[in-house]
Motif scaffolding. Structure first.
Motif, short mmCIF file in Angstrom:
data_model
loop_
_atom_site.label_atom_id
_atom_site.label_comp_id
_atom_site.label_asym_id
_atom_site.label_seq_id
_atom_site.Cartn_x
_atom_site.Cartn_y
_atom_site.Cartn_z
N GLU A 194 -0.32 6.13 6.74
CA GLU A 194 0.44 6.93 7.71
C GLU A 194 1.86 6.41 7.90
O GLU A 194 2.79 7.16 8.14
CB GLU A 194 -0.29 6.94 9.06
CG GLU A 194 0.45 7.73 10.13
CD GLU A 194 0.01 7.39 11.54
OE1 GLU A 194 -1.11 6.87 11.73
OE2 GLU A 194 0.80 7.64 12.48
N GLN A 195 2.01 5.10 7.87
CA GLN A 195 3.32 4.45 8.10
C GLN A 195 3.78 4.66 9.55
O GLN A 195 4.96 4.54 9.84
CB GLN A 195 4.40 4.96 7.12
CG GLN A 195 4.03 4.71 5.66
CD GLN A 195 5.11 5.13 4.70
OE1 GLN A 195 5.35 6.32 4.52
NE2 GLN A 195 5.74 4.16 4.05
N GLY A 196 2.86 4.97 10.42
CA GLY A 196 3.15 5.12 11.84
C GLY A 196 1.89 4.74 12.62
O GLY A 196 0.84 4.47 12.03
N SER A 245 5.15 -0.24 8.40
CA SER A 245 5.37 -0.01 6.98
C SER A 245 6.86 -0.24 6.69
O SER A 245 7.65 -0.40 7.60
CB SER A 245 4.97 1.43 6.62
OG SER A 245 5.13 1.65 5.23
N HIS A 246 7.19 -0.26 5.37
CA HIS A 246 8.57 -0.65 4.99
C HIS A 246 8.86 -2.02 5.60
O HIS A 246 9.92 -2.29 6.13
CB HIS A 246 9.60 0.41 5.44
CG HIS A 246 9.57 1.61 4.54
ND1 HIS A 246 10.56 2.56 4.51
CD2 HIS A 246 8.67 2.01 3.63
CE1 HIS A 246 10.26 3.49 3.61
NE2 HIS A 246 9.13 3.18 3.07
N ASN A 247 7.81 -2.86 5.46
CA ASN A 247 7.83 -4.23 5.98
C ASN A 247 6.76 -4.97 5.20
O ASN A 247 5.67 -4.44 4.98
CB ASN A 247 7.48 -4.20 7.49
CG ASN A 247 7.53 -5.59 8.09
OD1 ASN A 247 6.91 -6.52 7.56
ND2 ASN A 247 8.26 -5.74 9.18
N TYR A 256 0.80 -1.24 0.00
CA TYR A 256 0.00 0.00 0.00
C TYR A 256 0.83 1.29 0.00
O TYR A 256 0.35 2.32 -0.42
CB TYR A 256 -0.92 -0.01 1.23
CG TYR A 256 -1.65 -1.33 1.38
CD1 TYR A 256 -1.19 -2.31 2.27
CD2 TYR A 256 -2.75 -1.63 0.60
CE1 TYR A 256 -1.84 -3.54 2.39
CE2 TYR A 256 -3.40 -2.85 0.70
CZ TYR A 256 -2.94 -3.81 1.60
OH TYR A 256 -3.56 -5.03 1.70
N ASP A 257 2.06 1.24 0.50
CA ASP A 257 2.93 2.42 0.56
C ASP A 257 3.09 2.99 -0.85
O ASP A 257 3.65 2.35 -1.72
CB ASP A 257 4.30 1.98 1.13
CG ASP A 257 5.36 3.06 1.04
OD1 ASP A 257 6.49 2.78 1.46
OD2 ASP A 257 5.06 4.17 0.55
N GLY A 258 2.54 4.16 -1.08
CA GLY A 258 2.61 4.80 -2.40
C GLY A 258 1.51 4.31 -3.32
O GLY A 258 0.80 5.09 -3.97
N GLU A 283 10.34 7.16 -5.73
CA GLU A 283 10.07 7.89 -4.47
C GLU A 283 10.94 7.28 -3.38
O GLU A 283 11.44 7.97 -2.51
CB GLU A 283 8.58 7.74 -4.10
CG GLU A 283 8.16 8.60 -2.94
CD GLU A 283 8.54 8.00 -1.58
OE1 GLU A 283 8.79 6.80 -1.50
OE2 GLU A 283 8.63 8.77 -0.61
N GLU A 284 11.13 5.96 -3.40
CA GLU A 284 11.73 5.30 -2.23
C GLU A 284 13.22 5.61 -2.03
O GLU A 284 13.69 5.64 -0.90
CB GLU A 284 11.54 3.77 -2.33
CG GLU A 284 10.09 3.33 -2.16
CD GLU A 284 9.55 3.59 -0.77
OE1 GLU A 284 10.29 4.10 0.09
OE2 GLU A 284 8.36 3.31 -0.51
N GLY A 285 13.96 5.81 -3.09
CA GLY A 285 15.37 6.15 -2.93
C GLY A 285 16.18 5.00 -2.34
O GLY A 285 17.27 5.20 -1.80
#
Ligand code: HGY
Ligand code: MN
Ligand code: MN
Length: 416
Positions: free
Chosen positions: A196-198, A385-387, A97-99, A132-134
């Motif tokens: 939100e990723q938080g 997130s980032h998981n 879902y991120d992005g 976007e992620e870099g």
């Protein structure tokens, strides 16, 4: 301009199916995604997204950084378009879902406008920003940074991944180097929907985050040089172990961030050890410090303190330290009119909401420098997130996308 009626809602089932279809491209190893920028998986995802946009009657433009702009015509072709979107590239162990929610939620808004025959004065453009992620090519938010005029395009083209492949060559290879001049497009406004990723929204029981500000970021790429020697036969007093210096600097980053609580975070996420052999004392280590704060002075103080203290700590264990800034953006304050449109939409739709500061960086943080911009957030489970285990509910996805639809329609001015 009358705001759209609260009964106007997106098609939640179609949105969810579309998210799951995209999730099949570039699967991870634990249920998430590994669709890193400019890989074949990214190219496949772009192709699928383009087919959906064309099926929704939109025309696609692509710029020289590969960013995709799908346009739905407005009644006044001279009116500047209202943009909405995010990114389809993921972390190597990214979620679904991120992005992606921001890009496909925007597509769902256009599909809903088509279903209902909604006409707007301003054209509408759905955006997929490149890189976007870099994570494969630093820094993050690379294409939006070039679009906003803060990163040089040649610098971006020259960025290399861990295998030494250049961004510009990879963009060419996957066939997504467009012909539009980056940044030539002018925007009436831009909205970005993002998870939100938080943990805040879920903990507070809120469906919508009205993002007023974002944290700024400093990425400091550091190099430690010791001496590669045999781990067995080299006496301890002769060693210059880059690994010991890294341990000290990892603790330093944590201590600096803890000094500035609650408005600071810091960690080291990227670490390359050379030669990374079980029986060779680490000779060279390249790593990246990630400092963030929504207070500019704090952000600058953390970077300064780290760079002032690190060389001495490394030298005490016989290791040489050097560093360069490899990513940055200052804390953004989003556009008040756009933020009000987001808040008004959440109220009209009856979604619980709260103001929030974005902990993560987003393309909107750069575009905020060249156009009125705001963000909408929805919760994610346990704030993870980032998981690959990143999860949201269909209801949260629908709520965020409903708010995006209303904020965009209010700003693009419904006619007829
Ligand atoms: O690093 C960030 O904040 C973003 O997720 N790329
Ligand atoms: Mn993101
Ligand atoms: Mn991300």
């Amino acid at each position: 301009m009358p705001a759209p009626g609260e009964n106007l809602r997106i098609n939640s089932a179609r949105l969810w199916d579309t998210l799951m279809d995209m999730a099949k491209i570039g699967p991870g190893v634990a249920g998430g995604n590994n669709r890193q920028t400019l890989t074949d998986a990214d190219a496949e995802g772009r192709k699928l997204f383009q087919s959906w946009c064309e099926a929704a009657g939109m025309t696609m433009g692509v710029d020289e950084m590969g960013t995709m702009f799908a346009m739905r015509a407005g009644e006044d072709p001279k009116a500047l378009p209202v943009y909405m979107g995010s990114h389809l590239d993921t972390q190597p162990t990214g979620g679904k879902y991120d992005g992606v929610l921001g890009v496909l939620g925007a597509l769902e808004c256009v599909r809903t406008m088509n279903d209902l025959g909604v006409k707007t004065k301003h054209p509408i453009v759905v955006v997929n920003w490149t890189n976007e992620e870099g994570t494969r090519f630093a820094p993050a938010m690379l294409a939006s940074g070039v679009f906003a005029g803060v990163i040089e395009q040649d610098f971006a083209y020259g960025r290399k991944d861990a295998k030494g492949l250049r961004f510009g060559d990879e963009l060419q290879r996957i066939g997504w180097k467009g012909d539009e001049k980056v940044g030539a497009r002018k925007m009436h406004a831009l909205f970005e929907l993002h998870i939100e990723q938080g943990p805040i929204l879920e903990a507070e029981g809120k469906e919508i985050g009205v993002v007023t500000h974002g944290q700024g970021l400093r990425w400091i790429e550091c190099t430690l040089v010791g001496k590669g020697q045999h781990t067995g036969s080299t006496p301890m007093y002769l060693r210059r172990n880059a690994g010991r210096a890294l341990a000290r600097l990892t603790e330093l980053v944590h201590e600096i961030a803890m000094q500035y609580q609650p408005n600071a975070v810091g960690a080291i996420g990227h670490i390359d050890v050379y030669p990374n052999s079980r029986n060779i004392i680490p000779e060279k280590i390249v790593f990246t410090v990630d400092f963030r704060s929504h207070v500019l002075e704090t952000l600058e103080a953390m970077a300064e303190e780290f760079n002032a203290t690190a060389p001495g700590l490394a030298a005490e264990v016989g290791v040489k330290f050097s560093s360069e800034l490899s990513g940055f953006f200052d804390p953004p304050a989003f556009d008040e009119t756009c933020v009000k449109a987001v808040r008004g939409a959440a109220e009209r739709l009856g979604y619980s909401h709260m103001n929030i500061i974005s902990g993560a960086g987003h393309d909107a943080c750069w575009i905020n420098r060249v156009a009125p911009t705001a963000m909408i957030m929805c919760p994610c489970v346990d704030g993870l997130s980032h998981n690959e285990a990143e999860e949201i509910s269909p209801e949260w996805a629908a709520a965020g996308t409903d708010v995006l639809l209303h904020a965009v329609l209010e700003t693009a001015e419904v006619v007829g």
